[in-house]
Design a protein around this motif. Structure first.
Motif, short mmCIF file in Angstrom:
data_model
loop_
_atom_site.label_atom_id
_atom_site.label_comp_id
_atom_site.label_asym_id
_atom_site.label_seq_id
_atom_site.Cartn_x
_atom_site.Cartn_y
_atom_site.Cartn_z
N ILE A 84 39.33 33.60 32.60
CA ILE A 84 39.84 34.75 31.86
C ILE A 84 41.34 34.84 32.16
O ILE A 84 41.73 35.06 33.31
CB ILE A 84 39.14 36.06 32.28
N VAL A 85 42.15 34.67 31.14
CA VAL A 85 43.59 34.52 31.34
C VAL A 85 44.34 35.67 30.66
O VAL A 85 44.06 36.00 29.50
CB VAL A 85 44.08 33.17 30.79
N ALA A 86 45.27 36.27 31.38
CA ALA A 86 46.06 37.37 30.81
C ALA A 86 47.43 37.38 31.47
O ALA A 86 47.63 36.82 32.56
CB ALA A 86 45.36 38.71 31.02
N GLU A 87 48.36 38.03 30.83
CA GLU A 87 49.68 38.20 31.41
C GLU A 87 49.59 39.12 32.62
O GLU A 87 48.61 39.88 32.76
CB GLU A 87 50.63 38.79 30.37
N PRO A 88 50.55 39.07 33.55
CA PRO A 88 50.53 40.00 34.69
C PRO A 88 50.46 41.44 34.20
O PRO A 88 51.10 41.82 33.22
CB PRO A 88 51.87 39.70 35.39
N ASN A 89 49.62 42.24 34.87
CA ASN A 89 49.38 43.63 34.48
C ASN A 89 48.78 43.74 33.08
O ASN A 89 48.98 44.74 32.38
CB ASN A 89 50.68 44.45 34.55
N GLY A 90 48.02 42.71 32.70
CA GLY A 90 47.40 42.70 31.37
C GLY A 90 46.01 43.29 31.33
O GLY A 90 45.35 43.22 30.30
N GLY A 91 45.53 43.88 32.44
CA GLY A 91 44.25 44.58 32.44
C GLY A 91 43.07 43.80 32.95
O GLY A 91 41.94 44.33 33.00
N LYS A 92 43.26 42.55 33.39
CA LYS A 92 42.10 41.74 33.77
C LYS A 92 41.39 42.27 35.02
O LYS A 92 40.16 42.27 35.08
CB LYS A 92 42.51 40.28 33.95
N THR A 93 42.16 42.72 36.03
CA THR A 93 41.54 43.22 37.26
C THR A 93 40.78 44.51 36.98
O THR A 93 39.61 44.67 37.40
CB THR A 93 42.60 43.46 38.34
N THR A 94 41.40 45.45 36.28
CA THR A 94 40.73 46.71 35.95
C THR A 94 39.47 46.46 35.14
O THR A 94 38.41 47.05 35.40
CB THR A 94 41.69 47.62 35.16
N LEU A 95 39.56 45.57 34.15
CA LEU A 95 38.42 45.30 33.29
C LEU A 95 37.26 44.69 34.07
O LEU A 95 36.11 45.15 33.96
CB LEU A 95 38.85 44.37 32.15
N PHE A 96 37.54 43.68 34.88
CA PHE A 96 36.44 42.99 35.56
C PHE A 96 35.93 43.74 36.79
O PHE A 96 34.80 43.52 37.22
CB PHE A 96 36.82 41.55 35.88
N PHE A 97 36.74 44.64 37.32
CA PHE A 97 36.21 45.52 38.36
C PHE A 97 35.17 46.45 37.74
O PHE A 97 34.11 46.70 38.33
CB PHE A 97 37.34 46.34 38.99
N HIS A 98 35.45 46.92 36.53
CA HIS A 98 34.49 47.75 35.81
C HIS A 98 33.24 46.95 35.43
O HIS A 98 32.11 47.42 35.61
CB HIS A 98 35.16 48.31 34.55
N LEU A 99 33.44 45.72 34.92
CA LEU A 99 32.30 44.91 34.50
C LEU A 99 31.45 44.47 35.69
O LEU A 99 30.26 44.18 35.52
CB LEU A 99 32.80 43.69 33.73
N SER A 100 32.04 44.40 36.88
CA SER A 100 31.27 44.04 38.08
C SER A 100 30.14 45.04 38.30
O SER A 100 29.03 44.67 38.69
CB SER A 100 32.18 43.99 39.30
N ARG A 101 30.43 46.30 38.05
CA ARG A 101 29.39 47.32 38.19
C ARG A 101 28.29 47.10 37.17
O ARG A 101 27.10 47.16 37.50
CB ARG A 101 30.00 48.71 37.99
N GLU A 102 28.67 46.81 35.92
CA GLU A 102 27.66 46.56 34.88
C GLU A 102 26.77 45.38 35.25
O GLU A 102 25.55 45.42 35.07
CB GLU A 102 28.35 46.29 33.54
N MET A 103 27.39 44.31 35.75
CA MET A 103 26.61 43.11 36.10
C MET A 103 25.71 43.37 37.29
O MET A 103 24.57 42.88 37.35
CB MET A 103 27.56 41.94 36.35
N ALA A 104 26.18 44.16 38.26
CA ALA A 104 25.35 44.52 39.42
C ALA A 104 24.17 45.38 38.97
O ALA A 104 23.04 45.21 39.46
CB ALA A 104 26.19 45.25 40.46
#
Length: 372
Positions: free
Chosen positions: A77-97
């Motif tokens: 998953i590739v994005a520019e710095p501060n492009g939302g990838k950490t926030t998005l996948f931290f949220h999705l981690s909960r969904e996957m758990a």
């Protein structure tokens, strides 16, 4: 006289001795198939064809996150710095758990200010947050332990590892080191593990203005999916983040998320083409000085196209540049750009006339263009 037919015994299993398979009906079936058909220089190709039974055993891709994460794949998953990838996948981690997966989020690219709240949130959301640097460890030690897991074998079908970011795991510019790491990921995914690699784009775009991942070309060839995240900032401070699949092994459709100023994440019901919006904004920024000159010309009463050309020429803009910008932002343009002016045919000499969209009523609506 009987002709002696020579055939090549299939190299099934580990052994090469046909006697090892004398009681295997499938092996005997393959021998009989070779005997029943004429010899051909292409006979060897049958060893690479799946039987109906083998094809039936192949499972359909299992979505963990629809249109984003497939179970058992290696996904970049590739994005520019501060492009939302950490926030998005931290949220999705909960969904996957919550879906029953054991999720490990390895973050080696976190600031001290964010760490405390992320540790608390991860515990509440049911997944494991690993902070190698803050725990007195290193990303290298994480890789060593993963290598041990791969060597020992096992079934990792319900395991998900998220690495934030890829460049912290190895020197992504060093081709040999990156290749070794990708080989490890392939070994783990073969055992069922799902691996998500968060990576950065570099500062350059390709010839068509698309983002390019940071590192060597091996990343694209060694992952199952390479998906870009394209963010677009909104006036209220939120960000719309949409996916742009670049390489996929499955039927992916682009999807969009909204990240609020408080970093709350929700998936949108419909896809937003942020890539097009960002491209349009960049083009408009590039055209800004010409747009300003055209606008000033029209405001000064120079409505005819030739008059606008002459006015803009005084500002050092050639007629080709001016004509391109006039077409790009006219009402009814096919570029998706804002409609800044409307053009109509004049009665005299069939010339084009332009008027700013805020200063006239469309004849279709029953009005007449002012100042003509």
């Amino acid at each position: 006289m009987t002709n002696i037919r020579t055939i090549t015994c299939p190299t099934d299993g580990i052994g090469k001795d046909p006697n090892d398979f004398r009681d295997d009906p499938k092996f005997i079936q393959k021998l009989n198939q070779q005997l029943e058909k004429p010899a051909s220089v292409f006979d060897w190709t049958s060893d690479f064809v799946l039987t109906d039974e083998e094809a039936e055993m192949i499972s359909e891709p299992e979505w963990i996150i629809e249109n984003l994460v497939i179970q058992g794949h290696v996904i970049a998953i590739v994005a520019e710095p501060n492009g939302g990838k950490t926030t998005l996948f931290f949220h999705l981690s909960r969904e996957m758990a919550e879906s029953g997966y054991q999720v490990f989020y390895v973050n080696a690219d976190i600031s001290g200010g964010d760490a405390k709240s992320m540790v608390t949130n991860a515990k509440e959301d049911g997944f494991t947050l690993m902070l190698p640097d803050m725990a007195g460890q290193s990303m290298e030690q994480v890789v060593i332990n993963l290598q041990g897991m791969n060597d020992s074998g096992g079934n990792f079908e319900r395991i998900i590892f998220i690495f934030d970011t890829l460049k912290k795991m190895t020197d992504v510019i060093n081709k040999s080191k990156a290749k070794e790491l990708y080989r490890l990921f392939r070994g783990l995914s073969a055992k069922g593990m799902t691996i998500i690699l968060l990576a950065h784009t570099n500062k350059y775009k390709d010839a068509e203005g698309n983002p390019v991942f940071e590192g060597t070309a091996d990343l694209r060839s060694d992952v199952d999916e390479l998906i870009y995240l394209i963010p677009e900032k909104q006036p209220d401070g939120s960000i719309i983040v949409s996916t742009k699949p670049d390489k996929v092994r499955g039927a992916f459709s682009p999807i969009s998320f909204e990240v609020s100023p408080q970093r709350d994440v929700k998936r949108l019901n419909s896809y937003v083409d942020t890539a097009a919006s960002v491209s349009q904004a960049r083009q408009m920024e590039k055209d800004a000085m010409v747009i300003e000159s055209i606008t000033e010309s029209i405001q000064n009463g120079h409505f005819k196209q030739n008059a606008i050309f002459a006015f803009c020429k005084e500002q050092s803009f050639g007629w080709r540049t001016t004509e391109s910008v006039l077409k790009r932002y006219k009402v009814g343009n096919q570029t998706g750009q804002k409609e800044l002016w409307r053009r109509e045919k004049a009665m005299e000499k069939n010339a084009w006339l332009y008027h700013l969209t805020e200063q006239f009523h469309s004849p279709i609506e029953g009005g007449e263009c002012e100042n003509w």
